[in-house]
Scaffold this motif. Structure first.
Motif, PDB file in Angstrom:
ATOM      1  N   GLU A 115       0.857  -1.288  -0.145  1.00  0.00           N
ATOM      2  CA  GLU A 115       0.067   0.068  -0.119  1.00  0.00           C
ATOM      3  C   GLU A 115       0.908   1.283  -0.030  1.00  0.00           C
ATOM      4  OE1 GLU A 115      -3.489   0.218   2.398  1.00  0.00           O
ATOM      5  OE2 GLU A 115      -3.845  -1.851   2.406  1.00  0.00           O
ATOM      6  N   ASP A 116       2.158   1.113   0.451  1.00  0.00           N
ATOM      7  CA  ASP A 116       2.735   2.492   0.326  1.00  0.00           C
ATOM      8  C   ASP A 116       3.561   2.789  -0.986  1.00  0.00           C
ATOM      9  OD1 ASP A 116       4.673   0.194   0.450  1.00  0.00           O
ATOM     10  OD2 ASP A 116       6.025   1.206   1.870  1.00  0.00           O
ATOM     11  N   LYS A 117       3.321   1.912  -1.723  1.00  0.00           N
ATOM     12  CA  LYS A 117       3.786   2.087  -3.450  1.00  0.00           C
ATOM     13  C   LYS A 117       3.013   3.197  -4.040  1.00  0.00           C
ATOM     14  CE  LYS A 117       7.186  -0.890  -2.920  1.00  0.00           C
ATOM     15  NZ  LYS A 117       8.541  -0.523  -2.687  1.00  0.00           N
ATOM     16  N   ALA A 118       3.858   3.652  -5.048  1.00  0.00           N
ATOM     17  CA  ALA A 118       3.024   4.735  -5.968  1.00  0.00           C
ATOM     18  C   ALA A 118       2.070   4.310  -7.065  1.00  0.00           C
ATOM     19  CB  ALA A 118       4.171   5.667  -6.590  1.00  0.00           C
ATOM     20  N   TYR A 119       1.919   2.979  -7.372  1.00  0.00           N
ATOM     21  CA  TYR A 119       1.394   2.464  -8.443  1.00  0.00           C
ATOM     22  C   TYR A 119       0.064   1.853  -7.770  1.00  0.00           C
ATOM     23  CZ  TYR A 119       5.310   4.229 -10.756  1.00  0.00           C
ATOM     24  OH  TYR A 119       6.203   4.925 -11.091  1.00  0.00           O
ATOM     25  N   ASP A 120      -0.807   1.449  -8.550  1.00  0.00           N
ATOM     26  CA  ASP A 120      -1.982   0.586  -8.116  1.00  0.00           C
ATOM     27  C   ASP A 120      -1.686  -0.822  -8.156  1.00  0.00           C
ATOM     28  OD1 ASP A 120      -3.969   2.785  -7.925  1.00  0.00           O
ATOM     29  OD2 ASP A 120      -4.422   3.040 -10.108  1.00  0.00           O
ATOM     30  N   PHE A 121      -0.946  -1.296  -9.073  1.00  0.00           N
ATOM     31  CA  PHE A 121      -0.519  -2.553  -9.133  1.00  0.00           C
ATOM     32  C   PHE A 121       0.488  -2.820 -10.225  1.00  0.00           C
ATOM     33  CE2 PHE A 121      -4.337  -2.281 -11.567  1.00  0.00           C
ATOM     34  CZ  PHE A 121      -4.007  -3.005 -12.924  1.00  0.00           C
ATOM     35  N   LEU A 122       1.091  -3.856 -10.328  1.00  0.00           N
ATOM     36  CA  LEU A 122       2.125  -4.651 -11.213  1.00  0.00           C
ATOM     37  C   LEU A 122       1.609  -5.488 -12.318  1.00  0.00           C
ATOM     38  CD1 LEU A 122       5.328  -5.227  -8.963  1.00  0.00           C
ATOM     39  CD2 LEU A 122       4.715  -2.890 -10.116  1.00  0.00           C
ATOM     40  N   ILE A 181       1.613   0.031 -13.086  1.00  0.00           N
ATOM     41  CA  ILE A 181       0.214   0.311 -13.648  1.00  0.00           C
ATOM     42  C   ILE A 181      -0.358   1.265 -12.575  1.00  0.00           C
ATOM     43  CG2 ILE A 181      -2.126  -0.543 -14.264  1.00  0.00           C
ATOM     44  CD1 ILE A 181       0.481  -1.706 -16.005  1.00  0.00           C
ATOM     45  N   GLU A 182      -1.103   2.466 -13.161  1.00  0.00           N
ATOM     46  CA  GLU A 182      -1.726   3.383 -12.528  1.00  0.00           C
ATOM     47  C   GLU A 182      -3.026   3.543 -13.463  1.00  0.00           C
ATOM     48  OE1 GLU A 182      -2.777   6.353  -9.640  1.00  0.00           O
ATOM     49  OE2 GLU A 182      -0.928   4.729  -9.551  1.00  0.00           O
ATOM     50  N   VAL A 183      -4.098   3.493 -12.597  1.00  0.00           N
ATOM     51  CA  VAL A 183      -5.170   3.679 -13.231  1.00  0.00           C
ATOM     52  C   VAL A 183      -6.137   4.818 -12.848  1.00  0.00           C
ATOM     53  CG1 VAL A 183      -7.477   2.299 -13.688  1.00  0.00           C
ATOM     54  CG2 VAL A 183      -5.432   0.988 -13.550  1.00  0.00           C
TER      55      VAL A 183
END
Length: 124
Positions: free
Chosen positions: A32-39, A52-54
């Motif tokens: 949760e502390d990462k900048a993106y939604d998922f990999l 990935i950023e949505v």
């Protein structure tokens, strides 16, 4: 109960995940502390990794470029390309953009053929 914006964001993320899965990628969660939604990791071939950023939006391509300009310019890929998905959850379509270390794809329509061709050009 979720708000309309939260529902749109949730649906947009699901649409992006289905798109990636049907394009030959496995979707992985990030802390949760990462900048993106998922990999996403390519199932076969080069095993390319993507951050990935949505973003849920009902905007046109031209409006997206202006509305998200600051975000688009602030992204710096760290070892893997970043894919921004601009998803209209109501129409279940949208656009995407790949930002690599040395190049940017520009905003393109959410079509598997376009996505696969672009990634085969090695964006990072």
């Amino acid at each position: 109960m979720s708000t309309k914006k939260e529902m749109d964001a949730w649906r947009a993320e699901l649409i992006a995940k289905v798109f990636l899965l049907s394009s030959g990628f496995t979707v992985l969660p990030v802390p949760e502390d990462k900048a993106y939604d998922f990999l996403a990791i390519e199932d076969q071939g080069k095993k390319q990794k993507l951050a990935i950023e949505v973003l849920a939006t009902r905007s046109s391509k031209m409006t997206i470029a202006k509305k998200f300009e600051a975000l688009r310019e602030s992204i710096v890929p760290n070892g893997m390309p970043v894919v921004l998905f601009y998803i209209n959850s109501e129409k279940e379509n949208g656009y995407f953009e790949v930002i690599g270390k040395n190049n940017r794809s520009g905003i393109l329509p959410l079509k598997k053929a376009v996505f696969k061709e672009l990634l085969s050009e090695n964006m990072n």
